[in-house]
Motif scaffolding. Sequence first.
Motif, short mmCIF file in Angstrom:
data_model
loop_
_atom_site.label_atom_id
_atom_site.label_comp_id
_atom_site.label_asym_id
_atom_site.label_seq_id
_atom_site.Cartn_x
_atom_site.Cartn_y
_atom_site.Cartn_z
N GLU A 50 0.84 -1.20 0.00
CA GLU A 50 0.00 0.00 0.00
C GLU A 50 0.88 1.26 0.00
O GLU A 50 1.78 1.42 0.84
CB GLU A 50 -0.88 0.00 1.25
N PRO A 51 0.68 2.15 -0.93
CA PRO A 51 1.54 3.35 -1.00
C PRO A 51 1.33 4.22 0.25
O PRO A 51 0.21 4.33 0.74
CB PRO A 51 1.05 4.07 -2.25
N THR A 52 2.41 4.78 0.78
CA THR A 52 2.26 5.67 1.95
C THR A 52 3.01 6.98 1.68
O THR A 52 3.95 7.01 0.88
CB THR A 52 2.92 5.02 3.21
N ALA A 53 2.56 8.02 2.34
CA ALA A 53 3.21 9.33 2.17
C ALA A 53 4.45 9.38 3.07
O ALA A 53 4.51 8.69 4.09
CB ALA A 53 2.22 10.43 2.54
N VAL A 54 5.42 10.18 2.69
CA VAL A 54 6.63 10.39 3.51
C VAL A 54 6.37 11.61 4.40
O VAL A 54 5.89 12.64 3.93
CB VAL A 54 7.86 10.66 2.62
N LYS A 55 6.65 11.46 5.74
CA LYS A 55 6.47 12.61 6.64
C LYS A 55 7.72 13.50 6.53
O LYS A 55 8.84 12.99 6.57
CB LYS A 55 6.30 12.11 8.09
#
Length: 487
Positions: free
Chosen positions: A474-479
């Motif tokens: 699942e693609p996740t955003a970078v903080k």
Amino acid sequence: MGFTVIKGGTVVTAEGERRADVLIEGETVKAVGQNLDSPAGARVIDATGAYVLPGGIDPHTHMELPFMGTVASEDFFSGTSAAASGGTTTIIDFVIPDPKERLLDAYKKWRGWAEKSAADYSFHVAVTWWSDAVHEDMGTLTKEHGVNSFKHFMAYKNAIMCDDEVLVQSFSRARELGALATVHAENGELVFRLQKEIFERGITGPEGHPLSRPPEVEGEAANRAIRIAEVLGTPLYLVHTSCIDALEAVQRARMEGQRVFAEVLAQHLLIDDSVYRNTDWNHAAHYVMSPPFRSKEHQTALWRGLQAGILQTTATDHCCFCTPQKQAGVEDFRKIPNGTGGVEDRMGVLWHHGVRTGRLTPSEFVAVTSANAAKIFNIYPKKGTIAPGSDADIVVWDPDKTRTISAKTHHQNIDFNIYEGMTITGNAAVTLSRGSVLWENDQLKTEKGAGKHVDRPCFPEYWNAQALRNRHAEPTAVKREKPAVSK
Ligand code: URQ
Ligand code: ZN
Ligand code: ZN
């Protein structure tokens, strides 16, 4: 309707063959077994020395199709009758809406035309444009009308061709619905350009047709459709795979575990592109269909693809235009209505050139002429096998019955036969559709309107396993901190 017993034959399914009788009650198979008793008053069909096969399923026909300014000459009654004479008892035809025509309206129109059928039928529905209305109609068709497959023509520019945007929108919707996307894979932009170039070089006859649609044009589109389906997680079915270029694209995808199925037309296995060089214009024009007939090495590869299971189904793309209709293109090959007949001869030519040559066992013959199509389009075991509870769509197949194919004797409503003069051994002796005899003693006994529409439910969730396979983690955003904005 009472009982029928088919005695003394060898029952063949995709799983194997055995000596057995078949007991039919009304429209349904009741029992399959050795030495079955015949209930009092039962009709007995003697199948001694014959095979007893599931009725053929042709997953690709176009009865009375309005196309290229005319209408195909075969209608649903004559076409399903001709099919029955050759052992095919179910066709899957196509609803092809005009661009901007509501899919549901087109579907109801085609359902009306098909009411006259002599045997059973179902419909793929083509997506020829895109809008919220198309999105909505696809849902209604799957939920309320037994449609589980949506067709996309990547050819036929300025008519019914889909661009990538339509393919992406429609394939995504099909996956959501648990439906299959199917494609006519030829790059319509390249065809359009090559047709113009060929014509402007003064090649205006039927020989221009294959020159404007070389295998590369099919290979590109096959690969593109496969890749789009892979990214979106939509199961895909390629119709009329005609060349090595497309076959290789299918093989690669299947070897990667992608859910891709592919069909081959009986005629593409048996006829090569020399037909377009015939000096009789009418003769050459009758072979104008898309994709075109190919050079011999492609037939060899297609047979291997069928034997190896890269191709799962055989069909005919039965789309008949009589000589006067073909002559619309007498000055310009681009105007010759595309299509050939063949629904009557598919099983006979495949038995003769497939089983009698050792390419296919009888059981593999059943798989590629009936069972696989039933499984892929989700009507198995109602169709595609002989088992208690299945529809009594059955062919008593005489392996020694010989006939010479000719337009003079065929039952198809077209004044040409692409197999003219071919002598084949192995033919239908008796054909039953849901327990009624439609063909016997070389006589058709079909009745207008006796055919029924076959609902094809969408696929269980596991079809969307394809989607799971394709979704990388699942693609996740970078903080991250917002960068100081440099002056
Ligand atoms: O492309 C199709 O499948 C239809 C329009 C029949 N014509 C043909 O040439 N294959
Ligand atoms: Zn097509
Ligand atoms: Zn077609």
